[in-house]
Design an enzyme around this catalytic site. Structure first.
Site, PDB file in Angstrom:
ATOM      1  N   ASP A 286     -83.282   8.874  69.005  1.00 23.90           N
ATOM      2  CA  ASP A 286     -84.674   9.158  68.638  1.00 23.90           C
ATOM      3  C   ASP A 286     -85.590   9.248  69.865  1.00 23.90           C
ATOM      4  O   ASP A 286     -85.365   8.587  70.872  1.00 23.90           O
ATOM      5  CB  ASP A 286     -85.169   8.046  67.707  1.00 23.90           C
ATOM      6  CG  ASP A 286     -86.458   8.414  66.996  1.00 23.90           C
ATOM      7  OD1 ASP A 286     -86.741   9.623  66.855  1.00 23.90           O
ATOM      8  OD2 ASP A 286     -87.180   7.495  66.582  1.00 23.90           O
TER       9      ASP A 286
ATOM     10  N   ASN B 120     -84.762  15.237  57.785  1.00 19.46           N
ATOM     11  CA  ASN B 120     -85.271  16.045  58.901  1.00 19.46           C
ATOM     12  C   ASN B 120     -85.534  17.513  58.521  1.00 19.46           C
ATOM     13  O   ASN B 120     -86.211  18.223  59.264  1.00 19.46           O
ATOM     14  CB  ASN B 120     -84.342  15.968  60.123  1.00 19.46           C
ATOM     15  CG  ASN B 120     -84.407  14.637  60.855  1.00 19.46           C
ATOM     16  OD1 ASN B 120     -83.409  14.169  61.406  1.00 19.46           O
ATOM     17  ND2 ASN B 120     -85.572  13.995  60.870  1.00 19.46           N
TER      18      ASN B 120
HETATM   19  C1  IPE Z   1     -83.978   9.340  62.631  1.00 21.85           C
HETATM   20  O1  IPE Z   1     -85.090   9.679  63.377  1.00 21.85           O
HETATM   21  C2  IPE Z   1     -83.036  10.491  62.521  1.00 21.85           C
HETATM   22  C3  IPE Z   1     -82.390  10.916  63.761  1.00 21.85           C
HETATM   23  C4  IPE Z   1     -82.545  10.377  64.937  1.00 21.85           C
HETATM   24  C5  IPE Z   1     -81.504  12.024  63.617  1.00 21.85           C
HETATM   25  P1  IPE Z   1     -86.439  10.204  62.716  1.00 21.85           P
HETATM   26  O2  IPE Z   1     -87.347  10.508  63.830  1.00 21.85           O
HETATM   27  O3  IPE Z   1     -86.143  11.274  61.753  1.00 21.85           O
HETATM   28  O4  IPE Z   1     -86.908   8.914  61.921  1.00 21.85           O
HETATM   29  P2  IPE Z   1     -88.371   8.459  61.487  1.00 21.85           P
HETATM   30  O5  IPE Z   1     -89.020   9.623  60.799  1.00 21.85           O
HETATM   31  O6  IPE Z   1     -89.092   8.077  62.734  1.00 21.85           O
HETATM   32  O7  IPE Z   1     -88.157   7.278  60.604  1.00 21.85           O
HETATM   33  C1  IPE Z   2     -84.764  12.625  67.333  1.00 25.88           C
HETATM   34  O1  IPE Z   2     -85.954  12.845  68.025  1.00 25.88           O
HETATM   35  C2  IPE Z   2     -84.034  13.907  67.000  1.00 25.88           C
HETATM   36  C3  IPE Z   2     -84.049  14.255  65.576  1.00 25.88           C
HETATM   37  C4  IPE Z   2     -84.559  13.535  64.621  1.00 25.88           C
HETATM   38  C5  IPE Z   2     -83.432  15.512  65.210  1.00 25.88           C
HETATM   39  P1  IPE Z   2     -87.309  13.151  67.265  1.00 25.88           P
HETATM   40  O2  IPE Z   2     -87.431  14.622  67.103  1.00 25.88           O
HETATM   41  O3  IPE Z   2     -87.418  12.359  66.021  1.00 25.88           O
HETATM   42  O4  IPE Z   2     -88.362  12.645  68.333  1.00 25.88           O
HETATM   43  P2  IPE Z   2     -89.707  11.854  68.032  1.00 25.88           P
HETATM   44  O5  IPE Z   2     -89.334  10.640  67.253  1.00 25.88           O
HETATM   45  O6  IPE Z   2     -90.587  12.778  67.270  1.00 25.88           O
HETATM   46  O7  IPE Z   2     -90.232  11.521  69.388  1.00 25.88           O
HETATM   47 MG    MG Z   3     -88.157  10.501  65.629  1.00 28.54          MG
END
Ligand code: IPE
Ligand code: IPE
Ligand code: MG
Length: 252
Positions: free
Chosen positions: A32, A80
């Site tokens: 993340d 996502n």
């Molecule tokens: C969790 O991260 C999913 C992945 C890293 C693939 P998200 O960014 O989707 O989670 P939330 O929305 O912060 O809970």
């Molecule tokens: C994790 O990084 C990757 C996926 C969930 C696909 P994020 O895209 O959630 O990055 P932040 O949390 O917005 O910084």
């Molecule tokens: Mg995230």
């Protein structure tokens, strides 16, 4: 690094290592912070995902070198899909090029590649690439890498319950056969040990639908680093923290 050593395959729980640290058998990583990494630099979110993919490659290889037996990385959740179409599109493009080229890298490390999640949500081309990667790595005997894509643990549990219901309905199972083990055996991670350690970079204190059933007694380490900035040293630190934890499993 003197404090690391190889884990012994097939041994239940983490193997104690004299003069070295106790390594988890199964590590989960919620990758993340890609978006925030890009934002900090004034770049589009997809630039963060591209950078995150490089970190994934480095950390996966490093886990394999250390002797971790199972690594599960959370790459794309069932939630996502809610993101803007251009971000989802960029991620799909990245998965495609990644599955075509970079996963070849894992050949040398003897890594077994598995996908956990609902493959049916992806394009036929991506599904085929996933199948090819699984098929061509099946015979290897190194670390098992589970890539969680279109993965949601609630969805996984619903799917397991439906599979079990179908077997009860057609008489192959009775109520009495429904046990914790049977549920575990119907999850994507069937046959694998539960994760010992789950690492979440980016400083968020939540599980976001990752391995809910499997993490009943998992140790969590939250790190204040965005995933694209995550290094081998950060992994070492998480492993050191893990090694100092006292796992009681409800006992004393
Ligand atoms: C969790 O991260 C999913 C992945 C890293 C693939 P998200 O960014 O989707 O989670 P939330 O929305 O912060 O809970
Ligand atoms: C994790 O990084 C990757 C996926 C969930 C696909 P994020 O895209 O959630 O990055 P932040 O949390 O917005 O910084
Ligand atoms: Mg995230």
């Amino acid at each position: 690094m003197a404090f690391f050593g190889k884990n012994k395959k097939g041994e239940p729980g983490a193997a104690p290592l004299s003069g070295e640290i106790i390594l988890p058998r199964h590590v989960g990583i919620i990758m993340d912070g890609n978006g925030r990494w890009a934002k900090k630099r004034g770049l589009p979110r997809k630039a963060g995902h591209r950078e995150g993919a490089q970190t994934f490659r480095t950390i996966t290889r490093y886990c394999s070198e250390l002797g971790i037996e199972y690594l599960t990385v959370y790459a794309f959740s069932t939630e996502n899909w809610k993101r803007p179409a251009d971000e989802v599109g960029a991620l799909m493009g990245l998965f495609k090029s990644y599955l075509k080229e970079a996963l070849e890298d894992f050949k040398d490390d003897d890594i077994v590649v598995r996908f956990i999640g609902d493959k049916a949500g992806f394009s036929p081309e991506l599904q085929e690439l996933m199948r090819e990667n699984e098929e061509s790595s099946r015979h290897r005997d190194g670390m098992v890498l589970n890539i969680a894509m279109n993965y949601g643990s609630r969805d996984e549990i619903v799917r397991a319950v439906k599979r079990i219901c179908a077997q009860v309905q057609d008489g192959r199972l009775t109520d009495a056969d429904v046990t914790e083990q049977l549920i575990s055996d119907n999850l994507y991670t069937a046959g694998q040990p539960d994760p010992d350690l789950i690492i979440r970079p980016s400083g968020e204190y939540r599980i976001s639908n990752f391995m809910l059933w499997q993490s009943a007694y998992t140790e969590f380490v939250i790190m204040n680093k965005l995933w694209p900035d995550f290094t081998k040293d950060d992994l070492n630190e998480a492993l050191r923290i893990y090694a100092q934890r006292n796992r009681r499993y409800g006992g004393v």
